[in-house]
Design a protein around this motif. Structure first.
Motif, short mmCIF file in Angstrom:
data_model
loop_
_atom_site.label_atom_id
_atom_site.label_comp_id
_atom_site.label_asym_id
_atom_site.label_seq_id
_atom_site.Cartn_x
_atom_site.Cartn_y
_atom_site.Cartn_z
N CYS A 1 -1.69 2.08 -3.50
CA CYS A 1 -1.63 0.77 -4.12
C CYS A 1 -2.58 0.69 -5.31
CB CYS A 1 -1.92 -0.32 -3.10
SG CYS A 1 -3.45 -0.11 -2.19
N CYS B 1 -7.51 4.51 -2.19
CA CYS B 1 -6.08 4.65 -1.94
C CYS B 1 -5.30 4.76 -3.25
CB CYS B 1 -5.61 3.43 -1.15
SG CYS B 1 -3.86 3.39 -0.81
N CYS C 1 0.81 -1.22 0.00
CA CYS C 1 0.00 0.00 0.00
C CYS C 1 0.85 1.28 0.00
CB CYS C 1 -0.89 -0.05 1.24
SG CYS C 1 -2.15 1.18 1.34
N HIS D 1 1.94 2.95 2.46
CA HIS D 1 1.62 3.86 3.55
C HIS D 1 2.04 3.19 4.86
CE1 HIS D 1 -1.46 5.43 0.62
NE2 HIS D 1 -0.83 6.52 0.99
N HIS E 1 -9.97 0.11 -0.33
CA HIS E 1 -9.81 -0.72 0.87
C HIS E 1 -11.14 -0.79 1.58
CE1 HIS E 1 -5.54 -0.91 0.38
NE2 HIS E 1 -5.40 0.40 0.43
ZN LIG Z 1 -3.58 1.14 -0.33
#
Ligand SMILES: [Zn+2]
Length: 200
Positions: free
Chosen positions: A152, A149, A66, A68, A174
């Motif tokens: 990703c 997001c 991801c 993050h 997500h």
């Molecule tokens: Zn993500």
């Protein structure tokens, strides 16, 4: 149980996280994307996920995918969420008033959780259904929302834009994030613990 690191610590990298229709948003801002000021907000966005590996390994995998940083929000890190400042102010005021407030030794006592160890709540069996029950219960109480997001997002330029629901065109979604009032965090730990005991 975890959250994005940027929500609980000073920004470690440029970060923009926008939210829509939080329970405390004004009617004027209805359906508008606004910056989420996580440290000031009475809410925190959390995800509760299962793993058959260690919690640390699972979080690392997610971070790699991801892009993050994440932080474990288990009971040992509850201080990252609960308002430290206001509790120290309270302590100061009670000091001035000559009051002595004893610390509540209930749910913030980690040893009180029957299934909490090695930074997660564990099950002996039925991992899937335990996770499902926890999600159902949280959805029932707090509702549901998706997180869009960029970190990703698929890199292929041919990706189909999904109706412009997110504030940017290319994203991954997500699921199963929950926006919980920070003050409820202990009761959420208790919920997870008791569902693990009962079904796992
Ligand atoms: Zn993500």
């Amino acid at each position: 149980m975890y959250t994005f690191k940027n929500f609980v610590s000073e920004s470690i990298e440029p970060w923009s996280f926008k939210v829509q229709n939080l329970p405390d948003s004004s009617t004027r801002k209805k359906n508008k994307w606004v910056d989420f000021k996580a440290q000031k907000s009475p809410y925190i966005l959390v995800k509760i996920g299962m793993t058959t590996k260690t919690v640390g390994t699972r979080l690392k995998e997610w971070e790699n995918k991801c892009h993050h940083k994440l932080v474990n929000l288990g009971p040992m890190n509850r201080h990252l969420v609960l308002d430290q400042e206001s509790s120290s102010v309270k302590a100061l005021i009670s000091g001035f008033l000559g009051l002595h407030i004893t610390k509540q030794a209930t749910s913030n006592d980690i040893a009180a959780y029957r299934r909490y160890k090695q930074e997660g709540f564990y099950c002996q069996e039925n991992l899937d259904s335990v996770e499902k029950r926890i999600h159902q219960s949280l959805r029932h109480t707090y509702g549901a929302g998706d997180v869009y997001c960029k970190g990703c997002a698929p890199t292929t330029p041919t990706v189909k834009v999904k109706g412009g629901r997110a504030p940017f065109p290319v994203y991954n979604t997500h699921k199963e994030f929950f926006l919980i009032p920070k003050k409820d965090i202990d009761s959420i730990y208790e919920l997870i613990d008791s569902i693990c005991v009962k079904y796992g």
